[in-house]
Scaffold this motif. Structure first.
Motif, short mmCIF file in Angstrom:
data_model
loop_
_atom_site.label_atom_id
_atom_site.label_comp_id
_atom_site.label_asym_id
_atom_site.label_seq_id
_atom_site.Cartn_x
_atom_site.Cartn_y
_atom_site.Cartn_z
N SER A 297 47.63 -27.83 64.81
CA SER A 297 47.48 -29.02 65.66
C SER A 297 48.67 -29.16 66.61
CB SER A 297 47.36 -30.27 64.78
OG SER A 297 46.19 -30.21 63.98
N ARG B 207 48.35 -26.80 69.52
CA ARG B 207 47.40 -27.29 70.54
C ARG B 207 48.00 -28.42 71.36
NH1 ARG B 207 42.62 -27.51 66.07
NH2 ARG B 207 42.15 -25.27 65.98
N ARG C 141 50.48 -27.02 73.77
CA ARG C 141 49.83 -26.37 74.90
C ARG C 141 49.36 -27.41 75.93
NH1 ARG C 141 49.86 -22.70 78.52
NH2 ARG C 141 47.81 -22.26 79.43
N THR D 94 44.61 -24.87 79.64
CA THR D 94 44.78 -24.68 78.20
C THR D 94 43.97 -23.48 77.70
OG1 THR D 94 42.94 -26.16 77.65
CG2 THR D 94 45.14 -27.14 77.88
N VAL E 221 41.05 -23.35 76.37
CA VAL E 221 40.27 -23.60 75.16
C VAL E 221 38.79 -23.58 75.54
CG1 VAL E 221 39.75 -25.27 73.34
CG2 VAL E 221 42.11 -24.94 74.09
N ALA F 110 40.58 -30.03 70.83
CA ALA F 110 39.87 -29.01 71.61
C ALA F 110 39.01 -29.65 72.68
CB ALA F 110 39.02 -28.15 70.68
N SER G 275 41.22 -30.71 75.42
CA SER G 275 41.68 -29.54 76.18
C SER G 275 40.61 -29.06 77.15
CB SER G 275 42.06 -28.41 75.21
OG SER G 275 43.11 -28.80 74.36
#
Length: 398
Positions: free
Chosen positions: A117, A120, A123, A140, A142, A150, A153
């Motif tokens: 986590s 992420r 990022r 990102t 994703v 996610a 992102s």
């Protein structure tokens, strides 16, 4: 032939899941539920095998004692070989061992999930910082919306793609407008010059008011032509086309050239220009013409906005930690307030819009575009008093 049909692919499966199953709260609940279930199973298995092992040892002792007595050998046989206290001790030991293993497993699982986590979030933070610096190409990357982070992102990437397209379209429109208006403005200026020549030749006693207005129109047309030339030049620089003209050059030579050009200009303006070069060559890959124009713009800004008696320092050097060459223009003028330091790089932005000093509001925009072309950066800071402009450019290593 695919073993798994296409409609069972990872992306298809994630797409058909309801939103509540892809939330972080659901994932955390499933994780803790899974940990609890695995803990119970693990504790039961460890306890079972541990107690089974202890019972087998007790059974082995009983069988051995019975065989010895059958052979007539003396052997002590406890009337109650397995006591309640021993059973409780075995169970307690089994639960303690299972508890330790479950705790280790839980810590490892939570640590892994937390690190994923945090990675992420880091990022997303990196992309947002890059966008704040003006890099709209940051993403990102994703692809699957399997949880809240996610999904954020993916939405962020989609938003940046649209924003980048909008900014590119606006830039294209402004460039096209500048390109289309450049010709009629040049023609207008030519016609005004012809009109002034004809007026001078016809009128033996020129009307002062007429010539004043005509000269003002000529100045405005020249100003418009300069603005459109600068806008087109900035657009050309930002496109990266000028990198094909990069050559190896010494930044010290750029300082020498600009200092030689503007030393007398500064003296005429009752100011002093002091230059300081690095004691070693500062070799970079760059466009000499653009770098000279960049530094010249900064010197001209200082000459325009500093009062008589001010000092302007032009320096260059090397930052060994970042392997970058730096070039600095510092003055002892009024400086720029903090709330304007970022906005002055915007095209046509002026701190004092009421001041008629001849500036176009494009000097720092052009300087920033040239720094970006050379994979560098430009920053403003207070010189206390005055303004310090620092440009950083990567050094070319052989």
């Amino acid at each position: 032939m695919d073993v798994i049909p296409r409609y069972f692919s990872k992306r298809k499966l994630l797409d058909i899941l309801p939103a509540w199953m892809k939330s972080s709260a659901t994932h955390q609940g499933l994780m803790f539920g899974g940990v609890a279930l695995i803990s119970l199973v693990l504790m039961a298995l460890v306890t079972f095998f541990y107690v089974d092992h202890e019972l087998k040892e007790q059974n082995y002792d009983i069988v051995k004692a019975s065989l010895d007595r059958a052979k007539g050998l003396e052997s002590e046989l406890d009337d109650e070989p397995i006591e309640d206290e021993e059973i409780l001790a075995m169970l307690a030991s089994g639960f303690v061992l299972a508890g330790i293993l479950v705790s280790v497993f839980s810590v490892v699982l939570v640590t892994v999930m937390t690190r994923i986590s945090q990675k992420r979030i880091k990022r997303i933070e990196t992309v947002l910082n890059a966008v704040a610096e003006g890099d709209l190409s940051a993403r990102t990357n994703v692809k699957y919306t399997y949880n809240d982070l996610a999904r954020i992102s993916v939405s962020l990437d989609d938003m940046l793609s649209r924003l980048e397209g909008t900014v590119a379209a606006m830039s294209d429109i402004s460039v096209n407008i500048a390109h289309e208006l450049k010709t009629p403005i040049s023609r207008l200026r030519h016609n005004l010059l012809a009109l002034r020549q004809d007026a001078v030749s016809i009128s033996s006693t020129p009307n002062n008011a007429f010539f004043v207005e005509l000269d003002r129109a000529l100045e405005d047309s020249q100003r418009l032509a300069s603005i459109f030339d600068a806008l087109l030049r900035i657009a050309q620089i930002e496109s990266g086309a000028r990198r094909s003209r990069f050559v190896m050059l010494d930044l010290n030579n750029v300082v020498d050239t600009v200092s030689e050009i503007y030393a007398d200009v500064a003296e005429d303006a009752q100011m002093s220009l002091i230059s300081e070069k690095h004691f070693l060559p500062l070799m970079i890959q760059g466009d000499r013409e653009l770098l000279i124009q960049q530094v010249a713009n900064l010197i001209e800004n200082a000459l325009r906005y500093c009062p008589p008696g001010s000092q302007i320092h032009l320096r260059c050097g090397e930052n060994l930690k970042t392997s970058q060459a730096w070039l600095e223009v510092e003055d002892t003028g009024l400086g720029i307030a903090d709330e304007h330091k970022e906005r002055v790089f915007q095209r046509l932005y002026r701190v004092d819009k009421s001041r008629a000093d001849g500036g176009l509001g494009l000097g720092l925009s052009l300087a920033k575009a040239i720094a970006g072309l050379h994979y560098g950066s430009i920053t403003l800071s207070d010189a206390n008093p005055g303004l310090r402009v620092e440009i950083a450019i990567p050094i070319y290593h052989l």
